[in-house]
Enzyme design. Sequence first.
Site, mmCIF file in Angstrom:
data_model
loop_
_atom_site.group_PDB
_atom_site.id
_atom_site.type_symbol
_atom_site.label_atom_id
_atom_site.label_comp_id
_atom_site.label_asym_id
_atom_site.label_seq_id
_atom_site.Cartn_x
_atom_site.Cartn_y
_atom_site.Cartn_z
ATOM 1 N N SER A 117 -7.997 4.848 2.100
ATOM 2 C CA SER A 117 -6.547 5.044 2.143
ATOM 3 C C SER A 117 -6.035 5.277 0.732
ATOM 4 O O SER A 117 -6.633 4.816 -0.245
ATOM 5 C CB SER A 117 -5.866 3.812 2.746
ATOM 6 O OG SER A 117 -4.465 3.851 2.555
ATOM 7 N N TYR A 127 -4.739 -4.964 3.488
ATOM 8 C CA TYR A 127 -5.172 -3.609 3.836
ATOM 9 C C TYR A 127 -5.499 -2.828 2.564
ATOM 10 O O TYR A 127 -6.546 -2.193 2.457
ATOM 11 C CB TYR A 127 -4.078 -2.900 4.621
ATOM 12 C CG TYR A 127 -4.430 -1.507 5.054
ATOM 13 C CD1 TYR A 127 -5.257 -1.289 6.153
ATOM 14 C CD2 TYR A 127 -3.944 -0.391 4.375
ATOM 15 C CE1 TYR A 127 -5.583 0.003 6.558
ATOM 16 C CE2 TYR A 127 -4.267 0.889 4.768
ATOM 17 C CZ TYR A 127 -5.081 1.074 5.861
ATOM 18 O OH TYR A 127 -5.409 2.352 6.252
#
Length: 348
Positions: free
Chosen positions: A215, A228
């Site tokens: 990401s 995350y």
Amino acid sequence: MAETESLTQKELMLNAGIALGILIPLFFCCSFWTVVFYIGAIRMIGNISFLYRTVKEYYLTKQLDLSQRYGEGTYALITGGANGIGLEYATQLAKMNFNLVIIDLNQEALDKAKEDITNNSSVEVITIQADITKYRAISEYDDLLKSLEGLDTSILVNNVGVGSCLPFNEASPALVNTILDLNVASVVTFTSLFYERLLSRVDKEKHSAIITMASSSSFYPVPSFFLYSATKGFASYFMKSLTSEKSPKLDTLNVCPGFVSTYMTGFRKDNVTIGPELCVKNALRSLGNFSDTEITSKVRIMIAGVLQGFWYIDTCLFKKVLMYLGATEANKKAFEVVSKRERELYKD
């Protein structure tokens, strides 16, 4: 002997670079403006390098013939492949005549994915229902992967993952463990399980590939995505380390998109969010050409360029822009949807 000479040459070049880095500033008497000049020059080089990479990847790079490179009719294994980005990988790879192995927790979603893909292509689709968070040792994967023995697997897509936008004090141990299991442990485990298989295929002339979904949040700590961001940072560095030592016959791709409209993001819609189709299309275009990719749309290019500029101008301003982006209405709505879902799913 040749290797020794090569290493010596590298050492000489490194020493020369260090010497120049010391001597040139001394030549200019280390004045204040000299220091400013060098800092500015380094930052300018960084901006030019970023711009060149962006233009090259997004506009100048052509997608390779993946079925020819990896073998038409070979198998692509996709974790978390029954929904969202994973399902899009399955759909697009099926169109390139790759057979599929899809692993997912949701049996209903697996059945629907298999039906949709087989109705639109002639490829074989093998589905495996599994809760990856329950596997604690490599040996526990034996039954899971027993059905794959003898399959010519050419592509591994480490896609399964989960995010959280809950404050740290609200994240239950169950949620924390799930994030670690899916975003960290599964990436390392599946890569370990398939690394030798990908290198010991019958057709030695064909390449193999490992794709890992990281990401853009892996580049820096992101407010409201505390764990995350950290776990995707691990996945990203893991792939970069693997790339530095891998076989030339193994292509690796570390994919770092921004917001993608999926279940995990509350299906958010705005100018900086893209759909799974574009995300996967651009990732597959980079496969075999690059080892990292983060560019997913023209809007993302613009935003990435702006943020890069802020980073080089003022780090504090860069952080403020990130905070602002995290406080937009689209983010707030998406966070509300995801937070509500997480509180219901991961109760102690």
